[in-house]
Design a protein around this motif. Sequence first.
Motif, PDB file in Angstrom:
ATOM      1  N   ARG A 137       0.807  -1.214   0.000  1.00  8.56           N
ATOM      2  CA  ARG A 137       0.000   0.000   0.000  1.00  8.56           C
ATOM      3  C   ARG A 137       0.846   1.272   0.000  1.00  8.56           C
ATOM      4  NH1 ARG A 137      -4.601   1.554   4.553  1.00  8.56           N
ATOM      5  NH2 ARG A 137      -5.774   3.049   3.266  1.00  8.56           N
ATOM      6  N   SER A 138       1.973   1.248   0.692  1.00 10.72           N
ATOM      7  CA  SER A 138       2.806   2.449   0.818  1.00 10.72           C
ATOM      8  C   SER A 138       3.812   2.611  -0.325  1.00 10.72           C
ATOM      9  CB  SER A 138       3.565   2.417   2.153  1.00 10.72           C
ATOM     10  OG  SER A 138       4.408   1.271   2.216  1.00 10.72           O
ATOM     11  N   ARG A 139       3.836   1.675  -1.251  1.00 14.85           N
ATOM     12  CA  ARG A 139       4.756   1.769  -2.385  1.00 14.85           C
ATOM     13  C   ARG A 139       4.361   2.932  -3.296  1.00 14.85           C
ATOM     14  NH1 ARG A 139       9.421  -1.614  -2.263  1.00 14.85           N
ATOM     15  NH2 ARG A 139       8.822  -3.671  -1.490  1.00 14.85           N
ATOM     16  N   SER A 140       5.320   3.412  -4.077  1.00 17.56           N
ATOM     17  CA  SER A 140       5.047   4.514  -5.003  1.00 17.56           C
ATOM     18  C   SER A 140       4.091   4.055  -6.102  1.00 17.56           C
ATOM     19  CB  SER A 140       6.351   4.994  -5.648  1.00 17.56           C
ATOM     20  OG  SER A 140       6.864   4.008  -6.528  1.00 17.56           O
ATOM     21  N   LEU A 141       3.414   5.011  -6.716  1.00 22.87           N
ATOM     22  CA  LEU A 141       2.504   4.704  -7.818  1.00 22.87           C
ATOM     23  C   LEU A 141       3.269   4.030  -8.961  1.00 22.87           C
ATOM     24  CD1 LEU A 141      -0.257   4.897  -9.226  1.00 22.87           C
ATOM     25  CD2 LEU A 141       0.393   7.202  -9.982  1.00 22.87           C
TER      26      LEU A 141
END
Length: 326
Positions: free
Chosen positions: A265-269
């Motif tokens: 979820r916290s990964r970059s787009l």
Amino acid sequence: MKAILFDEPCNADKLYIGEFPKPEVGEEEILVEVKAAALNRADILQRLGKYPPPLGASPVLGLEIAGTVAEVGSKVFKWKTGDKVFGLIPGGGYAQYAVIHEEMAMKIPDNLTFEQAAAIPEAFLTAYQAIVWLAELKPAEYILIHAGASGVGTAAIQLAGEIGAKIIITASAEKHFICKELGAEVLIDYKSQNFREVVMRTTNDYGVDVVIDFIGANYFNDNIESLARDGRLILLATLSGGKVKEFDVRQILSKRLKIIGSTLRSRSLEYQIKLTKDFKQFAYEKISSGKIKPVIDKVYDWKDVAQAHMRMEENKNIGKIVLKIN
């Protein structure tokens, strides 16, 4: 629009359907009229006040959606109104409308319902990231998948099977049938068996090459002892806590182990888009043909969201729990 809301950290029975601003569509985004959304542990943690959404994400719960395109951004040419899509979002799924980047959206195969499509994104992308990108699982290697009957677990079994690995799982005995049906070869009842002992007996003391774990502290030592030389432990959650009382780090050296923690979820787009594209190339045709399938435990009308959350909290589900959005 209507959305499932809560006013402060709370138990499941405090969730309610209320009014919330309809999201605005960015230049490279599409607005989806949501037909189904699936539950994740992250939803429960966020509801309890233990997992805030990433910066800029909707505070509404829900990480995976399926529905129809209602509006497209000014720079979107890939999708048109009425297209049926599904995908992973950083939040906002428990609502009548949600936005998703055009490159994160995938076309719903003709053989899937909205509910089935909603059960795919988070579970399969998490499993694919862990098994293919991080663990680099190879054919004929042994893999131990904990929580084998969970959403991510059932996805991981199928992906590992497509790679040609030898699959060992842990799950409660009453959930073993689905794991076996999906391709697991060795089934361990974590309530009555020590998984390390079964692993070493099964592999003639070789151990497993990869462990996919969601449990954390309580399993850590046995995970390390279960790993073969050059083994990889992929840690995706810490359901039993995060503090290990005693651990001999020399095992990491002597076995040349890799211990990798990861969230999605916290990964970059950009990361999530690349992961989605890679996953589509690997699995989309297999999903379209029915060779790979989402496992759905139960579909609830979204007005019964409290019951859905409680079912997951009580670990009763086999596979994914889905909300039907009206």
